[in-house]
Design a protein around this motif. Structure first.
Motif, PDB file in Angstrom:
ATOM      1  N   GLU A   1     -12.359  26.437  18.406  1.00  0.00           N
ATOM      2  CA  GLU A   1     -11.556  25.254  18.124  1.00  0.00           C
ATOM      3  C   GLU A   1     -11.591  24.322  19.416  1.00  0.00           C
ATOM      4  OE1 GLU A   1      -7.317  25.676  16.869  1.00  0.00           O
ATOM      5  OE2 GLU A   1      -6.961  24.162  18.547  1.00  0.00           O
TER       6      GLU A   1
ATOM      7  N   PHE B   1     -12.879  18.037  15.689  1.00  0.00           N
ATOM      8  CA  PHE B   1     -11.587  18.359  15.223  1.00  0.00           C
ATOM      9  C   PHE B   1     -11.597  19.022  13.926  1.00  0.00           C
ATOM     10  CE2 PHE B   1      -9.443  15.535  18.238  1.00  0.00           C
ATOM     11  CZ  PHE B   1     -10.345  14.582  18.635  1.00  0.00           C
TER      12      PHE B   1
ATOM     13  N   LYS C   1      -9.817  24.922  13.004  1.00  0.00           N
ATOM     14  CA  LYS C   1      -8.384  25.291  13.608  1.00  0.00           C
ATOM     15  C   LYS C   1      -8.217  26.760  13.687  1.00  0.00           C
ATOM     16  CE  LYS C   1      -5.842  20.935  12.662  1.00  0.00           C
ATOM     17  NZ  LYS C   1      -4.913  20.440  11.437  1.00  0.00           N
ATOM     18  N   VAL C   2      -7.946  27.365  14.564  1.00  0.00           N
ATOM     19  CA  VAL C   2      -7.484  28.792  14.514  1.00  0.00           C
ATOM     20  C   VAL C   2      -6.010  28.813  14.427  1.00  0.00           C
ATOM     21  CG1 VAL C   2      -7.783  31.039  15.611  1.00  0.00           C
ATOM     22  CG2 VAL C   2      -9.799  29.471  16.017  1.00  0.00           C
ATOM     23  N   ILE C   3      -5.572  29.488  13.492  1.00  0.00           N
ATOM     24  CA  ILE C   3      -4.019  29.325  13.363  1.00  0.00           C
ATOM     25  C   ILE C   3      -3.365  30.797  13.385  1.00  0.00           C
ATOM     26  CG2 ILE C   3      -2.078  28.722  11.805  1.00  0.00           C
ATOM     27  CD1 ILE C   3      -4.455  26.876  10.402  1.00  0.00           C
TER      28      ILE C   3
END
Ligand SMILES: Cc1ncc(C[n+]2csc(CCOP(=O)(O)OP(=O)(O)O)c2C)c(N)n1
Ligand code: SF4
Ligand code: SF4
Ligand code: SF4
Ligand SMILES: [Mg+2]
Lengths: 65, 273, 377
Positions: free
Chosen positions: A52, A58, A61-63
């Motif tokens: 990320e 952009f 995403k590492v959620i």
């Protein structure tokens, strides 16, 4: 303690296929699928966020939680 | 938790214009994280740039943004800061913009020690115009205007900034992404002119001509040449051959800051009235 | 209460005029014969909480005032020939980004370093064509110390009203001569404030033409945040290459001046009612011209003077009207015929245009003009 897995989201409309996230993942969790980055092995992810942080676009995403 | 960049990006502006693998996007993310860490007030933050690929950065960020003319960011920004010293003023741009056409404004902003932060994205090349050499292109390297190898010696931006009077000088790389925001945070917190050079990559116009097979090779080079200042202390001159120091390279707390000094001028002039 | 009177130099009057107009930011670089403006501003501005900065060069000086103007200041820079050349790229920036600012340029001999202390009027074309691209141009050419004071105030007003750079260009003689000046009372001369936005910040667009050709300009740090660029832009300030938008925006920028020529153009008509020979003059040259017109009248020649106060936009309409009833035009100027070209364009061959052109650093004297007047048959 059971390991919780992150959710890795790749926003294809932003991804420019540069390979950076794939090459520098310390656990080899990602791969290129066609033009875009994609998750290969989520289980191995250690949530280090390197992908990320380095994605110039952009697009990843590492959620966690 | 994934970082919420959307809070700072102007709606509808992504994807950005930069090429695949261009490090400018990594730097922009670092700047955004720094602004979030510092909880900067968007309305009171100006981001000022010159012209070039790197200088396109302000257009994406939801602050007061000013995309000026080639090389002139520091001078425009000085006007903003002098007029409204309470604003946070951040300059961004490329190596060509800042050290060639804008070199004069750059060194004078350093000399004045005016409280602004300058993030200079050094990809060793004029990216936007198709890869002509810049004052930072290493000697011997190829650019579209140095087909036989660059005869010019390059600038060391950090040394230039220190020599000219900047009071905070740091260097990072696009590879060491998680260090970028930390350096920028420290730079913004510093009262005085702070310079953060980020060694960057331009796969499109520089990598291609200089035998980098991919952006990955360029990133690996950044990884290999960078040595944190602390680690360098324990290394021999030989070991440091070909390496580039990263981290906070210089910090000076006692030099007066320009807008504060001008506030004193106002006090003296008012008293003399 | 009697009015304040002083004996001032043109450059000092310019600085005083700027202060009357509310100027609170000056950025400059020293150059003869304009430096006194910077010196006065360096003394006066900090007294009122304003800012003075001496920059590293004239490009920087132009940049610093544009930055300060965007942060809400009323800004001035002063310079002369070589400095004016250096400022040009950013004068264009001021035009396309629509940033109010005043550029005070004292005309000295050129090109290049030329004659630093010699008078000239050879920058008038540079005022219009110096920066590249189509753009609006306003340039005022005062002829006395009092007028320099007043024209600087008017320049600030025009720059705010039309949201564009305005130049004031006295020649070196006007800039350096000393004359009596009567200061207006506060409020006596109108001072035009910047048109501020009335919409909420979220709705604000820096080039919103629903307000007409001159959209309101917010300032950085006032709760409004927006983007400014020197690229062709859309109403929201972001760059575009869309043909129809670029065309419309370029036309609007130029139209701000072109559609308001009657509001901007000022001139003086001296003994023109029955004039058969018209001397067209501006700046210090008009002082010799007035003398010459009087002298010619004493010799029975019906001479008059049309004095240009606003050089750009050029008083086309007035010259065209005069051309239909004039036997000949005389144009004395301290250059090799710059205004003469404009005159010829407007006169369209209806009458001869005779020039007296001097670039030797000497003023044009009345006798020379009288001699030329006599040449008109
Ligand atoms: C006055 C002027 N001269 C030249 C140019 C052309 N130009 C545009 S960008 C650029 C170089 C930008 O290089 P750099 O600042 O290193 O940014 P990069 O594109 O590498 O990010 C040049 C020479 C210009 N726009 N304006
Ligand atoms: S968070 Fe770290 S381990 Fe997980 S995919 Fe990204 S780089 Fe690989
Ligand atoms: S780093 Fe970003 S842009 Fe590059 S391949 Fe991975 S997700 Fe796509
Ligand atoms: S040309 Fe180079 S600097 Fe410009 S966007 Fe492409 S990779 Fe980045
Ligand atoms: Mg570059």
């Amino acid at each position: 303690m059971e390991k919780t897995l992150p959710k890795i989201e790749i926003i294809e409309k932003y991804c420019k296929g540069c390979h950076i996230c794939v090459e520098f993942c310390p656990k080899d969790c990602l791969e290129m699928k066609g033009f875009y980055a994609s998750v290969k092995n989520l289980e191995a992810c250690i949530k280090c966020m390197q992908c990320e942080l380095r994605c110039p676009d952009f697009a990843i995403k590492v959620i966690t939680e | 938790m994934a970082f919420d960049y959307d809070k700072w990006i102007r709606p509808g502006k992504l994807p950005h214009i930069w090429c695949p693998g261009c490090g400018h996007g990594i730097v922009m993310k670092g700047l955004i994280r720094a602004m979030e860490t510092l909880k900067l007030e968007k309305n009171d933050t100006a981001i000022v740039s010159g012209i070039g690929c790197a200088s396109r950065l302000p257009g994406y960020i939801d602050c007061c943004t000013l995309h000026t003319a080639h090389g002139r960011a520091a001078a425009f920004a000085t006007g903003v800061k002098m007029a409204k010293p309470e604003m946070n003023v951040i300059l961004v741009g490329g190596d060509g913009d800042g050290t060639a056409i804008g070199g004069n404004h750059f060194i004078h902003a350093c000399r004045r020690n005016i409280d602004m932060t300058y993030i200079i994205m050094n990809n060793y090349i004029y990216g936007m115009t198709g890869g002509q050499f810049s004052p930072c292109t290493p000697t011997g390297h190829k650019a579209s205007t140095t087909p036989y190898g660059n005869p010019d010696p390059g600038f060391d931006i950090a040394k230039l900034a220190i020599g000219a009077g900047a009071t905070f000088v740091a260097r990072g790389t696009a590879f060491h992404a998680n260090q970028i925001d930390k350096l920028i945070v420290e730079a913004i917190q510093h009262k005085g002119f702070s310079v953060v050079e980020i060694l960057d990559d331009c796969p499109t116009t520089y990598g291609r001509r200089n035998k980098y097979k991919s952006v990955i090779e360029m990133m690996n080079r950044l990884k290999e040449v960078a040595v944190p200042v602390k680690a360098a202390e324990k290394m021999t001159a030989e070991q440091l051959q070909g390496k580039v120091l990263t981290g906070v390279l210089y910090k000076e707390e006692n030099k007066p800051e320009y807008t504060s000094e001008y506030a004193k001028v106002i006090e003296r002039a008012s008293a003399a009235k | 209460m009697s009015k304040k009177v002083a004996f001032l130099q043109g450059n000092e009057a310019a600085a005083q005029g700027a202060l009357y107009a509310g100027c609170n930011f000056f950025g400059g670089y020293p150059i003869t014969p304009s430096t006194e403006v910077a010196e006065v501003m360096s003394v006066e501005l900090p007294k009122i909480g304003g800012k003075f900065i001496q920059m590293e060069d004239e490009i920087g000086a132009m940049a610093v005032i544009l930055g300060a103007a965007l942060a809400g200041s009323k800004v001035l820079t002063s310079t002369s020939g070589p400095g004016l050349s250096l400022k040009q790229e950013l004068i264009g920036y001021g035009c396309i980004a629509e940033i109010p600012c005043v550029i005070y340029n004292v005309m000295r001999g050129g090109p290049s370093t030329g004659m630093p202390t010699g008078p000239s009027q050879s920058d008038v074309m540079c005022a219009k064509w110096g920066t590249h691209g189509d753009h609006p141009a306003i340039c005022l050419t005062p002829a006395s110390v009092q007028e320099t004071y007043e024209e600087v105030i008017r320049a600030f007003n025009l720059s705010e009203k039309y949201r564009t750079p305005v130049m004031v260009m006295p020649d070196e003689i006007v800039a350096h001569m000393r004359e009596r000046i009567v200061f207006p009372e506060k409020g006596e001369i109108e001072v035009v404030p910047r048109k501020a936005p009335t919409v909420e910040p979220a709705q604000y667009k820096p080039y919103d033409t629903s307000y007409g050709d001159v959209p309101p300009l917010a300032s950085f740090g006032s709760g409004y945040r927006f983007h400014v660029t020197g690229l062709n832009k859309m109403q929201d300030g972001f760059p575009t290459t869309k043909a129809e938008v670029v065309q419309a925006e370029e036309e609007r920028q130029v139209r701000k001046v072109d559609a308001n020529i009657d509001d901007i153009v000022t001139f003086e008509e001296y003994l023109l009612d029955d004039a058969e020979v018209v001397v067209v003059a501006y700046g210090s040259t008009s002082r010799s011209a007035r003398y010459a017109v009087n002298a010619a009248r004493e010799q029975g020649i019906k001479a008059g003077m049309f004095r240009i106060k606003t050089f750009w936009p050029f008083p086309d309409k007035q010259i065209k009207a005069l051309a239909t009833k004039t036997k000949g035009f005389i144009i004395p100027e301290m250059n090799l015929g710059m205004c003469a070209l404009e005159l010829e364009r407007c006169v369209q061959g209806k009458a001869p245009v005779l020039g007296i052109f001097r670039v030797d650093g000497e003023p044009i004297n009345p006798d020379q003009i009288v001699e030329k007047i006599k040449e008109v048959k």
